[in-house]
Design an enzyme around this catalytic site. Structure first.
Site, PDB file in Angstrom:
ATOM      1  N   THR A   1       0.935  -1.388  -0.007  1.00 13.19           N
ATOM      2  CA  THR A   1      -0.076  -0.029  -0.076  1.00 13.19           C
ATOM      3  C   THR A   1       1.150   1.147  -0.086  1.00 13.19           C
ATOM      4  O   THR A   1       0.314   2.474  -0.174  1.00 13.19           O
ATOM      5  CB  THR A   1      -1.022   0.094   1.200  1.00 13.19           C
ATOM      6  OG1 THR A   1       0.053   0.000   2.565  1.00 13.19           O
ATOM      7  CG2 THR A   1      -1.842  -1.239   1.323  1.00 13.19           C
TER       8      THR A   1
ATOM      9  N   GLY B   1      -6.236   0.692   7.924  1.00  9.13           N
ATOM     10  CA  GLY B   1      -4.802   0.621   8.224  1.00  9.13           C
ATOM     11  C   GLY B   1      -4.158   2.062   8.335  1.00  9.13           C
ATOM     12  O   GLY B   1      -3.678   2.526   9.403  1.00  9.13           O
TER      13      GLY B   1
ATOM     14  N   GLN C   1      -3.144   3.325  -5.552  1.00  7.36           N
ATOM     15  CA  GLN C   1      -4.157   2.386  -4.734  1.00  7.36           C
ATOM     16  C   GLN C   1      -5.457   2.553  -5.593  1.00  7.36           C
ATOM     17  O   GLN C   1      -6.262   1.769  -5.616  1.00  7.36           O
ATOM     18  CB  GLN C   1      -4.138   2.875  -3.291  1.00  7.36           C
ATOM     19  CG  GLN C   1      -3.145   2.384  -2.363  1.00  7.36           C
ATOM     20  CD  GLN C   1      -3.547   1.215  -1.819  1.00  7.36           C
ATOM     21  OE1 GLN C   1      -3.855   0.083  -2.101  1.00  7.36           O
ATOM     22  NE2 GLN C   1      -3.782   1.596  -0.279  1.00  7.36           N
TER      23      GLN C   1
ATOM     24  N   LYS D   1      -9.145   8.989   5.586  1.00  6.97           N
ATOM     25  CA  LYS D   1     -10.200   8.064   5.574  1.00  6.97           C
ATOM     26  C   LYS D   1      -9.962   6.914   4.732  1.00  6.97           C
ATOM     27  O   LYS D   1     -10.732   5.772   4.573  1.00  6.97           O
ATOM     28  CB  LYS D   1     -11.686   8.609   4.823  1.00  6.97           C
ATOM     29  CG  LYS D   1     -12.131  10.106   5.687  1.00  6.97           C
ATOM     30  CD  LYS D   1     -13.220  10.686   4.910  1.00  6.97           C
ATOM     31  CE  LYS D   1     -14.330   9.959   5.026  1.00  6.97           C
ATOM     32  NZ  LYS D   1     -15.383  10.991   4.521  1.00  6.97           N
TER      33      LYS D   1
ATOM     34  N   VAL E   1      -7.717   4.657   1.169  1.00 11.78           N
ATOM     35  CA  VAL E   1      -7.863   4.695  -0.262  1.00 11.78           C
ATOM     36  C   VAL E   1      -7.764   3.218  -0.572  1.00 11.78           C
ATOM     37  O   VAL E   1      -7.890   2.777  -1.888  1.00 11.78           O
ATOM     38  CB  VAL E   1      -6.742   5.508  -1.056  1.00 11.78           C
ATOM     39  CG1 VAL E   1      -7.032   6.912  -0.935  1.00 11.78           C
ATOM     40  CG2 VAL E   1      -5.280   4.990  -0.589  1.00 11.78           C
ATOM     41  N   GLY E   2      -7.834   2.360   0.278  1.00 14.96           N
ATOM     42  CA  GLY E   2      -7.720   0.873  -0.165  1.00 14.96           C
ATOM     43  C   GLY E   2      -8.675   0.116  -0.758  1.00 14.96           C
ATOM     44  O   GLY E   2      -8.566  -0.382  -1.781  1.00 14.96           O
ATOM     45  N   GLU E   3      -9.913   0.650  -0.222  1.00 17.64           N
ATOM     46  CA  GLU E   3     -11.199  -0.198  -1.048  1.00 17.64           C
ATOM     47  C   GLU E   3     -11.990   0.739  -1.764  1.00 17.64           C
ATOM     48  O   GLU E   3     -12.461   0.109  -3.051  1.00 17.64           O
ATOM     49  CB  GLU E   3     -12.150  -0.488   0.083  1.00 17.64           C
ATOM     50  CG  GLU E   3     -11.809  -0.941   1.452  1.00 17.64           C
ATOM     51  CD  GLU E   3     -10.588  -2.404   1.379  1.00 17.64           C
ATOM     52  OE1 GLU E   3     -11.009  -3.100   0.392  1.00 17.64           O
ATOM     53  OE2 GLU E   3     -10.131  -2.553   2.442  1.00 17.64           O
TER      54      GLU E   3
HETATM   55 MO1  MOS Z   1      -9.250  -5.991   3.020  1.00 17.09          MO
HETATM   56  S1  MOS Z   1     -10.045  -6.750   1.593  1.00 17.09           S
HETATM   57  O1  MOS Z   1     -10.422  -5.325   4.177  1.00 17.09           O
HETATM   58  O2  MOS Z   1      -8.227  -6.982   3.800  1.00 17.09           O
END
Ligand code: MOS
Length: 745
Positions: free
Chosen positions: A475, A516, A645, A708, A710-712
């Site tokens: 990430t 995270g 990301q 907030k 940016v991963g999802e």
């Molecule tokens: Mo992430 S898909 O919530 O580990």
């Protein structure tokens, strides 16, 4: 010195990763290391009748064959909790190799240990396991008649049903409705680095586990609970992780099995899953369908939304990906009902996969909204603008920050939406049909339930190390935390080193659900600013300091030098002060307490997705030509890593919409395409240029820096924009994923 936060600092670990200097779990060289190979059940349901280990035992290099007959039983009982709870987080509440029962194909039935991995694999191939097979059920169609409504899902953390108002009454008021069901194939995360554990018991019975994990502490706590030993006896190290996407969010049985095998053979043991085993060993996005009923009044306002999800889960757990949270709050309809239904089958417990749950939930909702817009003859963006919830519809509370209207505005401008012909199937370039689609994006802001910690230490040479147990799985968190710590301490980024990836470091919840970076940045910010304040406090209290007697609030730190804000010539460096004080280092622990479950605000992240597709009118081939995503993820710590990301998420939405499917062979009860050759994902030539933008929203509720995540959010809605574009191009509405050539012939 300008702030480091928000810049495009290159990945600080980038050189190590691309040059091969980075050592991943399966590459660690340890003295006396031996290799374990898992043997998975060939059948999906039944009993082990016999295991003939004779040929395997005689194989070259063999050290041990472990089965349920000779492996010590685990004393602990797995209790399913998502890893973001901060507690032990086994992937399922069933632990294999305790008896002769087989619940799913690929369930571990033996571990073969040898001196090299090749010899272990060869010996494993000689093992003869005979089963008494019973009929298995592995697809949704086989189990749907046994579906039930669980009281709670998600390890008991969420209710199985959400409602407000009266959906029937709301539908009664509607002047138009859509009532549609969307079906989703199962999917697998397929990180490039398969899961691996390298395990060492040392002489004082301390267990070190090098593991590829999203949560080093979750791994420590889970293995401790299952082995019935204290967490003080376990150290987990996870320095480099080659992707995860949810597959390494929970702690699957192979980690504890590796520890048991290492104890049994008295040697350090490595256990790596191969690609095929990855399909059977660490969960997946479950096969599911979602039934939506939307009612709308003459003004185009939603009067009701009913959203039911049906999915197949394991025999042990009421797990369903939480698909109803974002769809339940995006629109302001007063009448809403969301219900999970699940049915048990012969599979491992499903798990998180990028954009967990909401990626499918928003796909279904945003395609249904597109259908509704067409039915009532309103532009799809206009329909959304009329219905966006300007306060959290579940609580009536304001949003801590929102920005969705601005995302749509900006996205529509960038994409050129204004010129769109509303009629589907009308834009043609030769044999190619062109379509444009749009969808909203939303993802819950997940606050960990427990305090998050980081430690900052400044040495007398003026360099700093900042530590927290967060895992770096691609990430860019290591880089972003270097920036946060540099700004907090008033140091240039070159003088800051961030260290993560270990359970002995201050505890950070497993990096899941886009939580995270928000969690660790809060703790790192507090640790580094507290350390700066302590250092400034030392200066103003020191009779030999030029800053002696100054108001600490009047002192700022630039480039490692403390000085008066209004008289920058008066001051000294951290290094000068600590050397004079015979102090080798100063350290601070930052402890961030996340907002409570009901902070008085709705917490959610939003965005807007646009896509253009070109469909070959004769062959049904779909090419995605353009994608535009605009998001409001709060503070962006590193523009480059955040952009990457978000772009990666958007392209995964393309993959979800058009390519990815884990195919179940119901006859064998096994996944039929468990390889990167057969599980389709896009390559560079499949993807277009992607425009990614963020708009600024200030959020003072979620965490100190207003991050907030940016991963999802990048994946959520991007598949729906593509599916809606396919409809716009062709006039065909395909209500299942992936959409393939066959659907358009
Ligand atoms: Mo992430 S898909 O919530 O580990």
């Amino acid at each position: 010195m300008s702030p480091a936060i928000g810049t495009t600092l290159d990945r600080v670990d980038g050189r190590a990763k691309v040059s091969g200097a980075a050592r991943y779990t399966a590459e660690l060289v340890l003295p006396g290391l031996v290799h374990a190979v898992l043997v998975g059940a060939r059948v999906a349901s039944g009993r082990i009748v016999s295991i003939d280990t004779g040929a395997a035992q005689r194989a070259d290099g063999l050290i041990a064959v472990l089965t349920h007959l000779n492996l010590p039983k685990i004393p602990g009982t797995p209790k399913l909790l998502p890893s973001l709870a901060g507690m032990a987080a086994p992937g399922q509440s069933y632990f294999p190799m305790q008896d002769d029962v087989v619940h799913y194909a690929g369930q571990p039935v033996a571990i073969v240990v040898a001196d090299t991995v090749e010899r272990a694999e060869h010996a494993a191939s000689l093992l003869r396991v005979d089963y008494e097979e019973t009929p298995s059920k592995t697809t949704l169609d086989q189990v749907r008649d046994q579906a039930y409504e669980p009281e709670r899902i998600f390890g008991g953390m969420l209710p199985g049903r959400f409602a407000r108002g009266d959906v029937e009454a709301g539908l009664g008021q509607a002047t138009a409705q859509v009532d549609v069901t969307y079906r989703f194939s199962a999917n697998h995360q397929n990180p490039i680095e398969p899961s691996a554990s390298t395990v060492v018991w040392d002489d004082v019975h301390r267990l070190t586990i090098y593991d590829s994990t999203q949560g080093p502490t979750a791994t420590q706590l889970t293995v401790a609970a299952l082995l019935g030993i204290s967490p003080t006896q376990i150290k987990v190290v996870s320095e480099f992780v080659g992707g995860s996407f949810g597959s390494k969010a929970m702690i699957w049985p192979h980690v504890t099995l590796a520890a048991l095998a290492a104890r049994q053979v008295g040697r350090p043991v490595r256990l790596s899953l191969n690609r095929e085993q990855m399909f059977h060993s660490c969960g997946h996005r479950e096969e599911q369908e979602q039934h939506l009923t939307l009612g709308v009044d003459a003004e185009g306002r939603l009067t009701a939304l009913r959203h039911h999800k049906l999915s197949i889960t394991s025999h042990f757990d009421d797990w369903a990906e939480t698909s109803l949270q974002s769809p339940g709050i995006l629109y302001a309809t007063p009448n809403y009902e969301g219900i999970y239904r699940i049915a048990k089958g012969n599979t491992i417990t499903p798990t998180f996969m990028r954009g967990p749950g909401e990626a499918t939930g928003i796909f279904a909702l945003e395609c249904a909204m597109d259908e509704l817009a067409e039915r009532i003859g309103v532009d799809p963006i206009e329909l959304r603008l009329r219905n966006f919830a300007d306060t959290d519809p579940t609580s009536g509370r304001p949003w801590s920050s929102n920005g969705i209207r601005e995302c749509f505005q900006r996205g529509a401008d960038l994409f050129g939406w204004a010129g769109r012909d509303p009629n589907p199937g009308t834009r043609r370039q030769g044999r190619t049909l062109i379509g444009w689609g749009v969808a909203a994006s939303a993802y819950p802001h997940v606050a960990p339930p427990n305090p998050q910690r980081a430690r900052a230490r400044l040495y007398s040479d003026g360099s700093a190390v900042v530590e927290a147990g967060v895992s770096e799985f691609g990430t860019g968190v290591t880089t972003a935390m270097t920036q946060v710590a540099a700004d907090g301490l008033g140091l240039p980024v070159e003088r800051v080193r961030f260290i993560g990836g270990g359970s002995d470091l201050p505890n950070i919840t497993a990096a899941v659900g886009s939580a995270g970076t928000g969690a660790v940045s809060a703790a790192v910010h507090l640790a580094s600013t507290q350390l700066r304040d302590e250092l400034v406090g030392r200066a103003v209290a020191d009779a030999q300091s030029p800053l002696h007697g100054a108001d600490p609030g009047a002192v700022s730190v630039e480039d490692g030098r403390m000085r008066l804000r209004d008289r920058p010539d008066v001051g000294e460096t951290y290094a000068e002060m600590l050397s004079r004080q015979f102090t080798p280092d100063v350290e601070a622990l930052g402890v961030w307490t996340p907002p409570p479950p009901d902070p008085g605000y709705g917490l959610h992240t939003f965005g807007a997705q646009f896509a253009e597709v070109a469909v070959d009118a004769d062959l049904g081939l779909i090419r995605v030509r353009r994608m535009v995503g605009v998001f409001a993820p709060g503070r962006v710590l590193n523009r480059k890593t955040a952009h990457s990301q978000l772009m990666g998420g958007m392209l995964w939405g393309l993959s979800h919409a058009l390519l990815e499917a884990s195919q179940m062979d119901a006859r064998l009860g096994r996944w039929a395409n468990p390889s990167l050759g057969d599980y389709l994902i896009p390559v560079n030539s499949d993807v277009p240029d992607v425009v990614v933008e963020t708009i600024e929203v200030t959020d003072t509720v979620v965490n100190p820096l207003g991050v907030k995540g940016v991963g999802e959010i990048g994946i959520v809605g991007s598949g729906a924009a593509i599916a809606n574009a396919v409809h716009h191009a062709t006039g065909r509405r395909v209500r299942h994923l992936p959409i393939t050539v066959e659907d358009l012939l």
